[in-house]
Design an enzyme around this catalytic site. Sequence first.
Site, short mmCIF file in Angstrom:
data_model
loop_
_atom_site.label_atom_id
_atom_site.label_comp_id
_atom_site.label_asym_id
_atom_site.label_seq_id
_atom_site.Cartn_x
_atom_site.Cartn_y
_atom_site.Cartn_z
N HIS A 268 8.89 -11.82 3.18
CA HIS A 268 8.64 -10.47 2.68
C HIS A 268 7.17 -10.08 2.86
CE1 HIS A 268 9.56 -7.10 -0.17
NE2 HIS A 268 8.26 -7.20 -0.42
N GLU A 269 6.28 -10.93 2.39
CA GLU A 269 4.85 -10.59 2.49
C GLU A 269 4.37 -10.59 3.94
OE1 GLU A 269 3.60 -9.33 -0.04
OE2 GLU A 269 5.10 -10.02 -1.50
N HIS A 272 4.84 -7.15 5.23
CA HIS A 272 3.73 -6.26 4.85
C HIS A 272 2.50 -6.51 5.73
CE1 HIS A 272 5.31 -4.25 1.31
NE2 HIS A 272 5.59 -5.38 0.69
N GLU A 298 7.19 -0.83 2.27
CA GLU A 298 8.30 -1.64 1.74
C GLU A 298 9.41 -1.76 2.79
OE1 GLU A 298 7.68 -3.11 -1.00
OE2 GLU A 298 9.60 -3.99 -1.57
#
Lengths: 500, 500
Positions: A268-269, A272, A298
Amino acid sequence: MSYASLEETFYRLAQLEHANAILGWDQQVMMPAKGNEARGKALAELAVMRAEILQAPQLADSFAAAGQALSNLEPWQQANFHEMKTTWQRASALPTELIEQEAMTLNECEHAWRTLRAENDWQSFEPMLQKVFDITRTKAQALYEKLGAENGYDNPYDALLDTFDPGSRMRTIDPVFRELKSELPGLLQQVLEKQNTATPALMQSQPISAEQQKPLAKALMAVLGYDFNGGRLDEAAHPFSGGVPDDSRITTRYDEANVINGLMAVIHETGHASYEMNLPKEWRYKPVGNSMGMTVHESQSLFFEMQLGHSQAFVEALVPMLEQHLSPQPVFAADNILKLVNKVEPGLIRVYADEVTYPLHVILRYELERDLILGNAKVSDIPERWNAAMQGYLGLNTEGDYKNGPMQDVHWPSGAIGYFPSYTLGAMTAAQLFAAMNKAIPDVQQQIAALNFQPVFNWLSENIWQKGRSLSYHQLLTEATGESLNSQFFLNHIRSRYLG
Amino acid sequence: MSYASLEETFYRLAQLEHANAILGWDQQVMMPAKGNEARGKALAELAVMRAEILQAPQLADSFAAAGQALSNLEPWQQANFHEMKTTWQRASALPTELIEQEAMTLNECEHAWRTLRAENDWQSFEPMLQKVFDITRTKAQALYEKLGAENGYDNPYDALLDTFDPGSRMRTIDPVFRELKSELPGLLQQVLEKQNTATPALMQSQPISAEQQKPLAKALMAVLGYDFNGGRLDEAAHPFSGGVPDDSRITTRYDEANVINGLMAVIHETGHASYEMNLPKEWRYKPVGNSMGMTVHESQSLFFEMQLGHSQAFVEALVPMLEQHLSPQPVFAADNILKLVNKVEPGLIRVYADEVTYPLHVILRYELERDLILGNAKVSDIPERWNAAMQGYLGLNTEGDYKNGPMQDVHWPSGAIGYFPSYTLGAMTAAQLFAAMNKAIPDVQQQIAALNFQPVFNWLSENIWQKGRSLSYHQLLTEATGESLNSQFFLNHIRSRYLG
């Protein structure tokens, strides 16, 4: 010269933002406890300096002059001008006393929340939250009056949405959320019925230390294109991404009882960070070169985590990596990992929610905060409305459980009102982008299965990352996918993954 | 109101300095390589903002008004006023073009030095160093003309000394360095003769990993009063201390072949950090609350490292700690450690020098840079004068060896001219403070032997740390020790440790 002088001013603001980003990262990852007071003072002073720069009287002339000569500029410069102007207008729209009063109110409420939440004390919390909503309504009203006509706000809540997510409006959110609301509860029942008939997933039988997990996390990040010469992986209480484009850092928390959990947070990170790392170099230190708002950000993390990371092709390719770094065990079978990560279960807490129930947590909050800002609900109504919505959407009773009910999130006590929708708009955007990419690259599933993400990155880079902030959200999405936000992509993704 | 408005201005400067300190620490300890360009731009912009604040036209009026009402202020406020005024005068004494030209010259020379040093290429280096000395002479002359009368500079070199070490002047350095120069070469011969008759020290027989050394380093720091809630220990290529008083961080480099080396570096940096951590809280964010110049700072690190750390009482108390953290071995016998850390040997490189030969390295550099700034030597003379001094002071030939001769230090290529004396003034100050403390606390040696440093810290706190910058160096030293800088304390320390 006016446009050039604006670029100089915003170059300085970008350098202050660099300081702010690194000092903020350090505060969460490196700083010892006793450094907090001094750090708070330094960050506050940088914020005051930023405000002073944006409130300098000569800026109005520069914007007026540059605005008149706009047609002489390149399109990207016009977009840059628009970003600069919006930032300036927002910074100069509010009286200083209101900003100071807001800062004090938020500081008091967020600080109290940390204790009161643990104590489940809604009675003491309510008057402070009331103050937060009161001042946020005043702020929203002021922004609506000053900036509404130029920015197309239909109401004060639009002014708040626009802060976190430029271009986001109630009139575009309402219809798509209405579709989710009417479809998801029914889908959820079907998914639960289907999952209840399957054998449950195996759980990890022994703890796996952070020391063992870390090299695996790094190897996975490298496979996902993360450049360790332009970033770092560290540990923090809550996974987050931070820093600046050329130094884009992420953190995770290693769960010794569940390796897969920590890995998914890393994926997930990394999503980003990949966005930040691949922003257009030629627009560095200019607002047009920044990432878009929270929805697009997101969408990138959820593209990595949910669309890629939870997919069968990816998980099958992940297994050999797991076995290379950790001793093989039954829990690491691809089917079992898919069961683990795609387990659906209605729960009280948003941050632990699966992707089927998550939007319902968000819609609950959106409807409440919207009605509060528009004067259609009172703070004292929150517990009752919360319970009613949780009952209606997820069949769960939260009566008297404020801690795991309306006091669970930091957003409201810290004044982030208008932020929640971006989580679900991001999930929907990710699904729509993933569908478009699959259409554009027919063999992309085979590439993913071979852990060759280059075609994926090329597509994201061309359609999202390299655009910076030069397009509106609507333009960006339409150019990338051929249409504006359409909830069917997300709903189809849910159907195909959980009922297919 | 003028004094108060100055305090506000300097509060802002203190917050910029906080940002600068943490960003600088991060750059050396955490930042990935690709982040360097953006970091450089951010640090440069903060420096420009600092300069603009100090060059604001209204400051002149504030200083004039506050200066006239000085007698209404408390003594600490008067000292604070003096510090603010000196900073302001220095920042406004030089034309912007000169500052920019200097920055470019230094950047070019330091960058080139990194390559040319490795290549032993004095020919290419000389013209760049010439430019550095040319512009530094221009700067020194300008500072001398503008600030000389008020600050008692006898010559332009005094203006440079004063930058690194407020109050430091050639007229006070010359006599004490003359005494060292006349005594140390003779003492050195006696020490070498004595050490040559002793059995040589045992060396560590096996490497000890950084992972094993780290807990020991932390335990030692804790014994030395370091508060890990207000700082950190990390690794960096060169040990240094950084951060801000409430978040005072140190780094070290672990030498696997020599644990004692790394420990002594930790003790040294802990001395720097203890000074910062214990600055007076009531003067935070005010110049009067800062640490003194480089001499006093170095006196604290050398007090910890040389006066305490290399002493018999301390080393004997250290042995059980070593044996607790590492497996016992003959190299850790107290006598052997003392032999290791107090080994004297003339060498080419300043940073590896022992405390007997170190001052001679410094005096060589002092005499050269002083003569260069005052026009009594040319850059092209450096190699010959270097060799002559190394022959005369240490009996070593450096002809043609520029790399280990005049190209070994980063100071000159980076413009730190006037800095070198503070190393040896710090060593002398440390010896004088240690002697005064021993007189003031009769049983202090027994306390040190018991690893009870509280009396030591109390004495340093009262006499140095809690004074901040409220006294001049001369006042500080006289109040603490009863007299101004006296080289006999250092010479007696050398005699007693090495010939006693």
